[in-house]
Every structure is written in C-alpha cells, then in structure tokens.
Write a protein that holds these residues in place. Structure first.
Motif, PDB file in Angstrom:
ATOM      1  N   ARG A  18      23.865  37.057  34.706  1.00  0.00           N
ATOM      2  CA  ARG A  18      25.093  37.828  34.520  1.00  0.00           C
ATOM      3  C   ARG A  18      26.255  37.006  35.053  1.00  0.00           C
ATOM      4  O   ARG A  18      26.164  36.453  36.152  1.00  0.00           O
ATOM      5  CB  ARG A  18      25.020  39.172  35.245  1.00  0.00           C
ATOM      6  CG  ARG A  18      26.226  40.086  35.019  1.00  0.00           C
ATOM      7  CD  ARG A  18      26.115  41.380  35.830  1.00  0.00           C
ATOM      8  NE  ARG A  18      24.905  42.121  35.497  1.00  0.00           N
ATOM      9  CZ  ARG A  18      23.892  42.317  36.326  1.00  0.00           C
ATOM     10  NH1 ARG A  18      23.931  41.830  37.557  1.00  0.00           N
ATOM     11  NH2 ARG A  18      22.831  43.002  35.952  1.00  0.00           N
ATOM     12  N   ALA A  30      30.487  36.722  35.926  1.00  0.00           N
ATOM     13  CA  ALA A  30      31.667  37.532  36.231  1.00  0.00           C
ATOM     14  C   ALA A  30      32.674  36.651  36.947  1.00  0.00           C
ATOM     15  O   ALA A  30      32.345  35.560  37.437  1.00  0.00           O
ATOM     16  CB  ALA A  30      31.290  38.732  37.098  1.00  0.00           C
ATOM     17  N   ASP A  88      35.778  40.589  39.651  1.00  0.00           N
ATOM     18  CA  ASP A  88      35.353  41.523  38.609  1.00  0.00           C
ATOM     19  C   ASP A  88      34.307  42.508  39.139  1.00  0.00           C
ATOM     20  O   ASP A  88      33.403  42.143  39.889  1.00  0.00           O
ATOM     21  CB  ASP A  88      34.754  40.766  37.414  1.00  0.00           C
ATOM     22  CG  ASP A  88      35.786  39.935  36.681  1.00  0.00           C
ATOM     23  OD1 ASP A  88      36.992  40.140  36.945  1.00  0.00           O
ATOM     24  OD2 ASP A  88      35.388  39.080  35.874  1.00  0.00           O
ATOM     25  N   ASP A  89      34.440  43.776  38.711  1.00  0.00           N
ATOM     26  CA  ASP A  89      33.450  44.797  39.050  1.00  0.00           C
ATOM     27  C   ASP A  89      32.298  44.815  38.052  1.00  0.00           C
ATOM     28  O   ASP A  89      31.203  45.289  38.357  1.00  0.00           O
ATOM     29  CB  ASP A  89      34.099  46.179  39.098  1.00  0.00           C
ATOM     30  CG  ASP A  89      35.105  46.299  40.228  1.00  0.00           C
ATOM     31  OD1 ASP A  89      34.897  45.651  41.269  1.00  0.00           O
ATOM     32  OD2 ASP A  89      36.107  47.015  40.056  1.00  0.00           O
ATOM     33  N   THR A  90      32.541  44.352  36.853  1.00  0.00           N
ATOM     34  CA  THR A  90      31.499  44.284  35.823  1.00  0.00           C
ATOM     35  C   THR A  90      31.368  42.847  35.350  1.00  0.00           C
ATOM     36  O   THR A  90      32.191  41.989  35.665  1.00  0.00           O
ATOM     37  CB  THR A  90      31.837  45.187  34.625  1.00  0.00           C
ATOM     38  OG1 THR A  90      33.089  44.755  34.060  1.00  0.00           O
ATOM     39  CG2 THR A  90      31.957  46.637  35.061  1.00  0.00           C
ATOM     40  N   GLY A  91      30.321  42.584  34.595  1.00  0.00           N
ATOM     41  CA  GLY A  91      30.112  41.225  34.130  1.00  0.00           C
ATOM     42  C   GLY A  91      29.616  41.198  32.706  1.00  0.00           C
ATOM     43  O   GLY A  91      29.672  42.195  31.978  1.00  0.00           O
ATOM     44  N   GLN A  92      29.114  40.043  32.314  1.00  0.00           N
ATOM     45  CA  GLN A  92      28.524  39.860  30.990  1.00  0.00           C
ATOM     46  C   GLN A  92      27.088  39.388  31.169  1.00  0.00           C
ATOM     47  O   GLN A  92      26.819  38.446  31.920  1.00  0.00           O
ATOM     48  CB  GLN A  92      29.300  38.813  30.181  1.00  0.00           C
ATOM     49  CG  GLN A  92      30.698  39.236  29.786  1.00  0.00           C
ATOM     50  CD  GLN A  92      31.420  38.112  29.054  1.00  0.00           C
ATOM     51  OE1 GLN A  92      31.874  37.140  29.658  1.00  0.00           O
ATOM     52  NE2 GLN A  92      31.504  38.228  27.738  1.00  0.00           N
ATOM     53  N   ASP A 143      24.990  43.937  31.180  1.00  0.00           N
ATOM     54  CA  ASP A 143      26.337  43.880  31.757  1.00  0.00           C
ATOM     55  C   ASP A 143      26.476  44.676  33.055  1.00  0.00           C
ATOM     56  O   ASP A 143      27.094  44.203  34.007  1.00  0.00           O
ATOM     57  CB  ASP A 143      27.381  44.379  30.750  1.00  0.00           C
ATOM     58  CG  ASP A 143      27.596  43.418  29.576  1.00  0.00           C
ATOM     59  OD1 ASP A 143      27.000  42.316  29.600  1.00  0.00           O
ATOM     60  OD2 ASP A 143      28.352  43.772  28.654  1.00  0.00           O
ATOM     61  N   PRO A 144      25.939  45.905  33.159  1.00  0.00           N
ATOM     62  CA  PRO A 144      26.133  46.693  34.385  1.00  0.00           C
ATOM     63  C   PRO A 144      25.544  45.994  35.608  1.00  0.00           C
ATOM     64  O   PRO A 144      24.488  45.348  35.534  1.00  0.00           O
ATOM     65  CB  PRO A 144      25.387  47.999  34.082  1.00  0.00           C
ATOM     66  CG  PRO A 144      25.329  48.073  32.594  1.00  0.00           C
ATOM     67  CD  PRO A 144      25.189  46.661  32.128  1.00  0.00           C
ATOM     68  N   ALA A 145      26.195  46.153  36.746  1.00  0.00           N
ATOM     69  CA  ALA A 145      25.773  45.473  37.968  1.00  0.00           C
ATOM     70  C   ALA A 145      24.364  45.871  38.398  1.00  0.00           C
ATOM     71  O   ALA A 145      23.659  45.087  39.025  1.00  0.00           O
ATOM     72  CB  ALA A 145      26.760  45.759  39.089  1.00  0.00           C
ATOM     73  N   THR A 201      21.047  55.083  34.583  1.00  0.00           N
ATOM     74  CA  THR A 201      22.319  55.538  34.021  1.00  0.00           C
ATOM     75  C   THR A 201      22.348  57.055  34.033  1.00  0.00           C
ATOM     76  O   THR A 201      21.482  57.701  33.437  1.00  0.00           O
ATOM     77  CB  THR A 201      22.490  55.029  32.579  1.00  0.00           C
ATOM     78  OG1 THR A 201      22.370  53.597  32.562  1.00  0.00           O
ATOM     79  CG2 THR A 201      23.852  55.420  32.025  1.00  0.00           C
TER      80      THR A 201
END
Length: 417
Positions: free
Chosen positions: A266, A268, A272-276, A292-294, A307
């Motif tokens: 991932r 970022a 950044d709070d989120t990434g790819q 993407d989610p941490a 989730t």
C-alpha cells in the motif's frame, strides 16, 4: 634474613610485571571477541497437533521455526526452546552467543536460523541442532532500533534482514545496511552478490513472494519503488504510483513473515489517511483498490477487511465479494498466514477463518490463567498455525518504560489456531 636491596628491587619488579600479565590475561578473557555455541543435546521435536486455543504465555517474543521450535532473541544471544506448544519458556534447547556484538535481527527459512549482529556479521545456525553452519560478513545495521524487553522487533520484523524464495529457485537471505546490500544462500552461506548503496536516501523495506527485494529510493528526486532480483542483484523495474507525492510511505501486505515474502503493498503520502493498494508479481504492481483501506490485509489472492462490523473477503484482482461474516463490531485483522486470517475482536477473542471461503477455523478468548482480557494488542506474529500477540497495558503509552508499557511480566500470549 631478607633479600639484599638490589635483589629485592628485582623481585618486586618481577612481581609487578607478573601481576600486570595476569590482570591483562583476565581482562582479555573477559573482553576479547568471542562466540559460544551450545548445541542441542536432545532429539529434534516432532510437529505437534494442539487443539485450538491458548497454549502459552511468555516473557519474550518467539519466532516459530519449522512448526517445532520457538526461537528467541537476547541482547547477545539467540536461543531456542521446545516443544513449540509448551506452556512456559523452558531451558534452552540450543543457544548461540557472541561478544561484544549485539543481536540485531533473526529470520528463518526451513530449518536454518539466520542471525544478524551489530558488526554486520551474519551467522547461519542449523535449527535442528543449534550448530553454526556458516558465518559471513555483511553490512552494519543503520540506526538505533527501539528494542523493548520482549524483543519482538528483533525476531518478528528485523530491520534490513529479509528472506525470499525466487520462483523455481532456492531461498535467499538479504542483509541491507550501512552503504551496502549483501545476499547469501542460507543453505551454505555462499555470497550471491553485493552492491554499494547510499544508505542515507535508500530504504530496503522487504522482499516479495516472487523473489525480489523492495527498496524505496529517494536519492534523485521524488521517491520511487525499486525492485531487485534477490538471486542475482539485478535491478529491475523502478516504479512510482500514478499521482504519488514526492515522499512515499510504503506498507507491505500479505507477507509470509515480518516483511519477507510479501504479495502486495500500500502506498501513501506522509500525511495521507488512506492509500492505494497494489498486487506484486513479476511485472509492475497492479492496482488493487480493495487494499486501499488502512485495515485491509492480503491473504493469497483475497483482500480481507472489517467494514461496518463485517469481515469481508474480496477478490484482490476484481474486487468481487467472495464471502462475509457479520456481527464483529470493531474487530480488526491482525495477521494472515497461508490458509488463515486472524481477527481480534474488541473483547480480545481470536477468530480465525479460511481466506478462500470465510469458513471459521477457530474462535476462542485470548486468556490464560487469571490474566484476564483487559489489555491492548501490540505486535503480532503468525506462522505454522500459531499466533503470538504482545499484550500492552491500557491506556497504551508508547513513551512509557517497559514496566508500564506491557500488561504483565509475561506479556506474550501464544495460541494454536
């Protein structure tokens, strides 16, 4: 009747010199570089088949090796005990010490245990006997790691020490440090390649499941991710995520152990709070938005995340939902290993599911004796069907000393899943 004055001076001088020689010999014996190997005396243990549940609590973090041994790190010692599911730490099965170097990291591949020391030395031990198989020079580690008394970082995520297995090839151990990267064959310690690097702007962060070393290179402008063939040292792709910031934070995912043998990552920016999320293979990384989610993890080809209180497994390549388990509240994925995804609930229950189907393999409370569950999870290690979790005192104070930071005197809990 005494000695004449002249002879008395000679005798006194000889006595002083003899005392100095004896003192020097003692100092040399105490402070001289040395190593002590204490090999195993008993039989190599069989692979156990424990029922799911907590099997042990330990004062230090164990590296599970070959599904049979627990290997630990000391300041100047690497040692093992057995069996892997014994309730308490026992008298060492084997031990290896060095002086004056300190132990910086430990990895294992099959039955070979590789230790890295503060002088850069790499020592390969036969995990079945504890005997030294080989010893070679490597680069000195960079920086001063924050090591607490469990030494979890030393055995679970050693900095600059990785293992990987190229497709169709033999395992490779990679050591990255001060100005140099060295790769060796763990079977015999033969050096495969070495290269000089600028340690100030390059950070070797791990290896892939396809046999490549992953390095973040910020030496000549915006940071790029570099992939090097771990078997040959040949630099392959240099890659930047589309639209990435000049600085990159790269988190490896789906690793077999620590930061070794990873199947995804991932990326970022620093703020950044989120990434790819990305899948790793032989070619350039492939976008995987499900990562993407941490809190998302990668188990084989399945992306898993909690989730809205549900544990969901999705195809990492297509995003299609494969399975779902609801009613888990604020649970989180804490570790993965082949065939297992480990989830910790707010009540410190450990749920383990099959990543392909979501089928429950086990579910039990992480408690032993009268310890209770009023702790926060720290570092986690999963291998060979076992999970080890550091237990921290609430509220967690990252700056607190070890007495206040850890839950109790035996803060590591080990479970079979």
């Amino acid at each position: 009747m005494g000695f004449p004055k002249g002879r008395r001076r000679v005798v006194l001088t000889v006595a002083v010199l003899l005392a100095a020689v004896v003192a020097g010999a003692v100092v040399w014996r105490v402070l001289a570089p040395a190593e002590v190997s204490t090999p195993a005396r008993g039989a190599y243990p069989p692979v156990p088949s424990p029922a799911p549940g907590v099997v042990a609590r330990l004062p230090v973090a164990p590296l599970i090796v070959d599904g049979r041994l627990r290997v630990y790190a000391g300041n100047r010692q690497v040692y093992a005990d057995r069996p892997v599911n014994n309730r308490y730490r026992t008298t060492p099965y084997w031990s290896y010490r060095r002086w004056p170097a300190t132990l910086e990291g430990v990895v294992a591949t099959a039955t070979t245990v590789v230790s890295r020391w503060s002088d850069g030395r790499l020592v390969g031990l036969d995990g079945r006997t504890g005997r030294v198989s080989w010893s070679v020079d490597g680069p000195e580690p960079v920086g001063d790691p924050a090591v607490r008394r469990t030494r979890a970082t030393t055995v679970w995520e050693p900095r600059g020490l990785f293992v990987t297995e190229p497709a169709g090839g033999r395992p490779v151990v990679v050591s990255a440090g001060r100005g140099r990267v060295v790769a060796v064959d763990p079977a015999g310690g033969r050096e495969l390649w070495r290269t000089d690097v600028d340690a100030g702007c390059r950070d070797a962060i791990g290896t892939t499941s396809t046999g490549r070393l992953v390095t973040v290179d910020g030496c000549a402008g915006p940071a790029v991710v570099e992939f090097t063939d771990a078997a040959t040292g040949t630099v392959g792709a240099r890659w930047r995520p589309p639209g990435a910031a000049d600085e990159l934070v790269v988190t490896l995912l789906g690793c077999r152990s620590g930061r070794s043998g990873c199947a995804g990552l991932r990326t970022a920016g620093p703020e950044d709070d989120t990434g790819q999320g990305w899948l790793l293979g032989e070619a350039a990384p492939v976008a995987a938005p499900t990562l993407d989610p941490a809190g998302a993890e990668l188990a084989g080809e399945v992306a898993v995340a909690v989730t809205d209180g549900a544990l969901v497994g999705r195809s990492a390549r297509t995003g299609a939902e494969l399975w779902r388990r609801s009613g888990l509240g604020q649970a989180r994925v804490v570790a993965v290993q082949p065939g297992r995804v480990h989830v910790l609930t707010p009540a410190n229950d450990l749920l383990t599911v099959d990543p392909a189907t979501g089928t429950q393999r086990s579910w039990f409370v992480l408690n032993i004796g009268s310890d209770g569950v009023g702790w926060a999870p720290g570092a986690v290690h999963a291998a060979d069907g076992f999970v080890a979790v550091e237990r921290l005192r609430k509220p967690v104070d990252p700056e607190g000393d070890d007495r206040l930071y850890f839950y109790n005197s035996e803060p590591v809990i080990l479970a079979a899943t």
